[in-house]
Design a protein around this motif. Structure first.
Motif, PDB file in Angstrom:
ATOM      1  N   TYR A  65      -9.174  -1.117   2.099  1.00  0.00           N
ATOM      2  CA  TYR A  65     -10.177  -1.967   2.835  1.00  0.00           C
ATOM      3  C   TYR A  65     -11.229  -2.488   2.022  1.00  0.00           C
ATOM      4  O   TYR A  65     -11.926  -3.595   2.077  1.00  0.00           O
ATOM      5  CB  TYR A  65     -10.753  -0.826   3.640  1.00  0.00           C
ATOM      6  CG  TYR A  65      -9.791  -0.540   4.934  1.00  0.00           C
ATOM      7  CD1 TYR A  65      -9.983  -1.349   5.810  1.00  0.00           C
ATOM      8  CD2 TYR A  65      -9.348   0.610   4.847  1.00  0.00           C
ATOM      9  CE1 TYR A  65      -9.222  -1.207   7.149  1.00  0.00           C
ATOM     10  CE2 TYR A  65      -8.496   0.974   6.213  1.00  0.00           C
ATOM     11  CZ  TYR A  65      -8.520  -0.199   7.046  1.00  0.00           C
ATOM     12  OH  TYR A  65      -7.658   0.271   8.462  1.00  0.00           O
ATOM     13  N   SER A  66     -11.298  -1.838   0.717  1.00  0.00           N
ATOM     14  CA  SER A  66     -12.373  -2.518  -0.184  1.00  0.00           C
ATOM     15  C   SER A  66     -11.758  -3.898  -0.589  1.00  0.00           C
ATOM     16  O   SER A  66     -12.272  -4.947  -1.064  1.00  0.00           O
ATOM     17  CB  SER A  66     -12.918  -1.540  -1.113  1.00  0.00           C
ATOM     18  OG  SER A  66     -12.007  -1.182  -2.021  1.00  0.00           O
ATOM     19  N   ALA A  67     -10.408  -3.936  -0.929  1.00  0.00           N
ATOM     20  CA  ALA A  67      -9.645  -5.184  -1.383  1.00  0.00           C
ATOM     21  C   ALA A  67      -9.808  -6.263  -0.308  1.00  0.00           C
ATOM     22  O   ALA A  67     -10.128  -7.400  -0.493  1.00  0.00           O
ATOM     23  CB  ALA A  67      -8.204  -4.951  -1.842  1.00  0.00           C
TER      24      ALA A  67
ATOM     25  N   ARG B   9     -12.437 -11.413   1.700  1.00  0.00           N
ATOM     26  CA  ARG B   9     -12.799 -12.130   3.007  1.00  0.00           C
ATOM     27  C   ARG B   9     -13.343 -13.414   2.657  1.00  0.00           C
ATOM     28  O   ARG B   9     -13.258 -14.462   3.221  1.00  0.00           O
ATOM     29  CB  ARG B   9     -14.020 -11.291   3.318  1.00  0.00           C
ATOM     30  CG  ARG B   9     -14.652 -11.823   4.688  1.00  0.00           C
ATOM     31  CD  ARG B   9     -15.767 -10.939   5.259  1.00  0.00           C
ATOM     32  NE  ARG B   9     -16.085 -11.392   6.518  1.00  0.00           N
ATOM     33  CZ  ARG B   9     -16.692 -10.489   7.550  1.00  0.00           C
ATOM     34  NH1 ARG B   9     -16.902  -9.441   7.232  1.00  0.00           N
ATOM     35  NH2 ARG B   9     -16.929 -11.085   8.588  1.00  0.00           N
TER      36      ARG B   9
ATOM     37  N   THR C 284       0.860  -1.039   0.104  1.00  0.00           N
ATOM     38  CA  THR C 284      -0.027   0.078  -0.171  1.00  0.00           C
ATOM     39  C   THR C 284       0.680   1.055  -0.092  1.00  0.00           C
ATOM     40  O   THR C 284       1.951   1.337   0.577  1.00  0.00           O
ATOM     41  CB  THR C 284      -0.721   0.199   1.160  1.00  0.00           C
ATOM     42  OG1 THR C 284      -0.066   0.160   2.438  1.00  0.00           O
ATOM     43  CG2 THR C 284      -1.745  -1.204   1.427  1.00  0.00           C
TER      44      THR C 284
ATOM     45  N   ARG D 129     -10.027  -3.552  12.920  1.00  0.00           N
ATOM     46  CA  ARG D 129     -10.754  -3.182  12.044  1.00  0.00           C
ATOM     47  C   ARG D 129     -11.262  -4.374  10.943  1.00  0.00           C
ATOM     48  O   ARG D 129     -12.454  -4.811  10.717  1.00  0.00           O
ATOM     49  CB  ARG D 129     -10.585  -1.975  11.279  1.00  0.00           C
ATOM     50  CG  ARG D 129     -11.717  -1.470  10.228  1.00  0.00           C
ATOM     51  CD  ARG D 129     -11.264   0.001   9.741  1.00  0.00           C
ATOM     52  NE  ARG D 129     -12.094   0.230   8.467  1.00  0.00           N
ATOM     53  CZ  ARG D 129     -11.721   1.208   7.784  1.00  0.00           C
ATOM     54  NH1 ARG D 129     -11.067   2.151   8.083  1.00  0.00           N
ATOM     55  NH2 ARG D 129     -12.773   1.381   6.865  1.00  0.00           N
ATOM     56  N   VAL D 130     -10.325  -5.213  11.014  1.00  0.00           N
ATOM     57  CA  VAL D 130     -10.540  -6.535   9.689  1.00  0.00           C
ATOM     58  C   VAL D 130     -10.136  -7.569  10.483  1.00  0.00           C
ATOM     59  O   VAL D 130      -9.157  -8.111  10.766  1.00  0.00           O
ATOM     60  CB  VAL D 130      -9.635  -5.995   8.638  1.00  0.00           C
ATOM     61  CG1 VAL D 130      -9.796  -7.293   7.512  1.00  0.00           C
ATOM     62  CG2 VAL D 130      -9.885  -4.932   8.018  1.00  0.00           C
TER      63      VAL D 130
ATOM     64  N   LYS E 293      -7.331   8.079  -1.220  1.00  0.00           N
ATOM     65  CA  LYS E 293      -7.914   7.218  -1.916  1.00  0.00           C
ATOM     66  C   LYS E 293      -7.647   5.638  -1.921  1.00  0.00           C
ATOM     67  O   LYS E 293      -7.988   4.713  -1.639  1.00  0.00           O
ATOM     68  CB  LYS E 293      -8.233   7.513  -3.467  1.00  0.00           C
ATOM     69  CG  LYS E 293      -9.515   7.214  -4.054  1.00  0.00           C
ATOM     70  CD  LYS E 293      -9.789   7.741  -5.318  1.00  0.00           C
ATOM     71  CE  LYS E 293     -10.715   7.189  -5.983  1.00  0.00           C
ATOM     72  NZ  LYS E 293     -10.536   7.724  -7.553  1.00  0.00           N
TER      73      LYS E 293
ATOM     74  N   HIS F 179      -8.676   4.062   1.204  1.00  0.00           N
ATOM     75  CA  HIS F 179      -9.987   3.353   1.040  1.00  0.00           C
ATOM     76  C   HIS F 179     -10.120   1.968   0.095  1.00  0.00           C
ATOM     77  O   HIS F 179     -10.667   1.056   0.518  1.00  0.00           O
ATOM     78  CB  HIS F 179     -11.065   4.090   0.461  1.00  0.00           C
ATOM     79  CG  HIS F 179     -11.098   5.409   1.082  1.00  0.00           C
ATOM     80  ND1 HIS F 179     -11.362   5.565   2.518  1.00  0.00           N
ATOM     81  CD2 HIS F 179     -11.029   6.755   0.855  1.00  0.00           C
ATOM     82  CE1 HIS F 179     -11.652   6.593   2.917  1.00  0.00           C
ATOM     83  NE2 HIS F 179     -11.301   7.440   2.075  1.00  0.00           N
ATOM     84  N   LYS F 180      -9.228   1.990  -0.847  1.00  0.00           N
ATOM     85  CA  LYS F 180      -9.052   0.889  -1.709  1.00  0.00           C
ATOM     86  C   LYS F 180      -8.391  -0.332  -0.949  1.00  0.00           C
ATOM     87  O   LYS F 180      -8.815  -1.438  -1.217  1.00  0.00           O
ATOM     88  CB  LYS F 180      -8.130   1.091  -2.828  1.00  0.00           C
ATOM     89  CG  LYS F 180      -8.816   1.807  -4.020  1.00  0.00           C
ATOM     90  CD  LYS F 180      -7.929   1.936  -5.066  1.00  0.00           C
ATOM     91  CE  LYS F 180      -8.395   2.930  -6.374  1.00  0.00           C
ATOM     92  NZ  LYS F 180      -7.274   2.967  -7.221  1.00  0.00           N
TER      93      LYS F 180
ATOM     94  N   GLY G 278     -12.135  -6.541   1.817  1.00  0.00           N
ATOM     95  CA  GLY G 278     -13.395  -6.901   1.761  1.00  0.00           C
ATOM     96  C   GLY G 278     -13.817  -7.958   0.788  1.00  0.00           C
ATOM     97  O   GLY G 278     -14.369  -8.883   1.041  1.00  0.00           O
ATOM     98  N   ARG G 279     -13.261  -7.928  -0.626  1.00  0.00           N
ATOM     99  CA  ARG G 279     -13.081  -8.806  -1.592  1.00  0.00           C
ATOM    100  C   ARG G 279     -12.413 -10.225  -1.328  1.00  0.00           C
ATOM    101  O   ARG G 279     -13.142 -11.109  -1.607  1.00  0.00           O
ATOM    102  CB  ARG G 279     -12.606  -8.352  -2.510  1.00  0.00           C
ATOM    103  CG  ARG G 279     -13.366  -7.007  -3.494  1.00  0.00           C
ATOM    104  CD  ARG G 279     -12.978  -6.988  -4.999  1.00  0.00           C
ATOM    105  NE  ARG G 279     -11.704  -6.517  -5.195  1.00  0.00           N
ATOM    106  CZ  ARG G 279     -11.001  -5.506  -5.170  1.00  0.00           C
ATOM    107  NH1 ARG G 279     -11.662  -4.367  -4.535  1.00  0.00           N
ATOM    108  NH2 ARG G 279      -9.588  -5.426  -5.080  1.00  0.00           N
TER     109      ARG G 279
END
Ligand code: SF4
Length: 417
Positions: free
Chosen positions: A38-40, A45, A26, A72-73, A32, A35-36, A42-43
């Protein structure tokens, strides 16, 4: 990281569902990418639930967030900071053996961690990136880098030269020297080697045809380094010199350590020493407190320098920086308007600069097949402009003289060989 893990029987896969380990590397210079991450995560998971692989986050966001990421994760196994990379295999083993989740973000003040960047097996390529230093001592008020990368740390020159000799033996023709502030190279090293001296030594390495570097801080751009552009035949005629703003008031608030005038003086000197030099830069619009007059100063600086290309950004507050606490933030709409105006002006300048190359013969180092067509190869001029022209992979690694037939506004030069 890939190189480090190869020694521990890991091999690379491009397919996430075949992986035993997923590492997300990272950057946190802008918001930005954070944020990416955390969304990665999420994918991944579902994949983790199904396959039970190890998932880790490395780099600046990991350094900055630390334990908070683990909180958080809940399915994240590893958070590994910027100085802990050499410990990667050891930390993975700890996770495997103990089943514990691990966070390692301590700064290594000794600079030992930089050794891990020395490749034992460089990948055979035409061009190779070589990290020569990391970290930054400048503390610009908008920037997170000094907090997540720590202070400037340079690799010993012998180690860098050894790596580059090794790369040359592997067929690498161009080295791209990397560091947050390469001009600060050498601080704190036992033997006195500064950046211009390092460039002199790299210039002597047989097999290397081209040298590039990034990033330079304008306040640290010495006369000796400028002089190298006329004296070192392998040093390409291109410099990336971020100016960030043309307004002295804003430069002061940014804590940049130079003025518009002193920046322009450095540019003048560069052009005197090397008239063909290509200059690119970074600029931020909408820094807190930026008024219309300040923005006009930025446009004025752009007109005066006539950059070959510009990387322009809207200011976005980074948590933990001084600028994020300033009250006089600029409205989003105003930032967007300024960015659009600036980019329109720069597009025209870039096009005009490109047009001056029409009809000229440029030396191109061929890197690979073009992405657009298997019949074409792609490479760069010494001034770092991309050129595509007919050819095959036999040309890879060769310096070819190419006549530029047509220039286009978006800096590409499809042309004939
Ligand atoms: Fe960040 Fe560059 Fe300023 Fe260092 S010089 S604090 S890396 S913007």
């Amino acid at each position: 990281m890939l190189r480090l893990l190869e020694g521990f029987h890991y091999t690379e896969t491009k397919e996430a569902d075949k992986a035993d380990l997923i590492l997300i590397n990272t950057c946190s210079v802008r918001e930005k990418p954070e944020h990416k991450v955390y969304s990665a995560l999420g994918r991944f998971r579902k994949l983790k639930e199904r396959k039970g692989m190890v998932i880790g986050v490395a780099g600046c966001v990991a350094q900055q967030e630390g334990e908070r990421m683990l909180d958080r994760v809940p399915y994240l196994d590893l958070v590994i900071g910027t100085h802990a990379i050499p410990m990667l295999a050891e930390l993975l083993e700890r996770i495997e053996v103990s089943g514990q989740r691990v966070c390692e973000t301590r700064f290594d003040r000794s600079g030992e961690y930089l050794k891990a960047l020395l490749p034992e097996k460089p990948l055979a390529k035409v061009k190779s990136y070589v990290t020569i230093m990391q970290g930054c001592d400048h503390f610009c008020s908008f920037c997170i880098v000094p907090y997540v990368r720590g202070g400037e740390r340079s690799r010993p020159s012998w180690e860098i030269l050894e790596e580059i000799r090794h790369l040359a033996e592997m067929g690498v023709k161009e080295v791209f020297l990397l560091g947050q502030n390469v001009n600060g190279y050498g601080k704190g090293l036992e033997r006195e080697v500064d950046f211009p001296r390092l460039l002199d030594q790299i210039n002597e390495i047989e097999g290397i045809e081209r040298i590039r570097f990034t990033t330079s801080h304008p306040a640290d751009l010495s006369d000796a380094l400028i002089q190298d552009f006329s004296e070192l035949e392998k040093l390409c005629e291109h410099i990336h010199l971020p100016f960030q703003s043309g307004s002295d008031r804003i430069l002061k608030a940014m804590h940049r350590g130079y003025t518009k005038e002193s920046y322009l003086e450095r540019i003048k000197r560069l052009k005197e020493v090397c008239p063909s030099i290509a200059i690119t830069a970074d600029v931020i619009v909408g820094f807190p407190g930026e008024e219309e007059e300040d923005f006009k100063e930025t446009l004025d600086l752009m007109e005066k320098v006539k950059f070959d290309d510009l990387f322009s950004f809207k200011y976005s507050p980074r948590k933990g920086t001084r600028a994020a606490q300033l009250q006089n933030q600029v409205e989003e709409e105003v930032k967007q308007d300024r960015l659009s105006i600036l980019q329109k002006i720069q597009r025209e300048i870039t096009f005009q600069k490109n047009l001056t190359l029409e009809g000229k013969v440029e030396e191109v180092l061929v890197e690979s097949l073009s992405k657009q067509s298997n019949q074409d190869v792609t490479g760069r001029t010494r001034s770092n402009k991309i050129v595509n022209f007919p050819g095959d992979m036999n040309l890879a690694g060769k310096l070819v003289s190419v006549k530029i037939l047509k220039a286009y506004p978006h800096s590409l030069f499809p042309s004939a060989g």
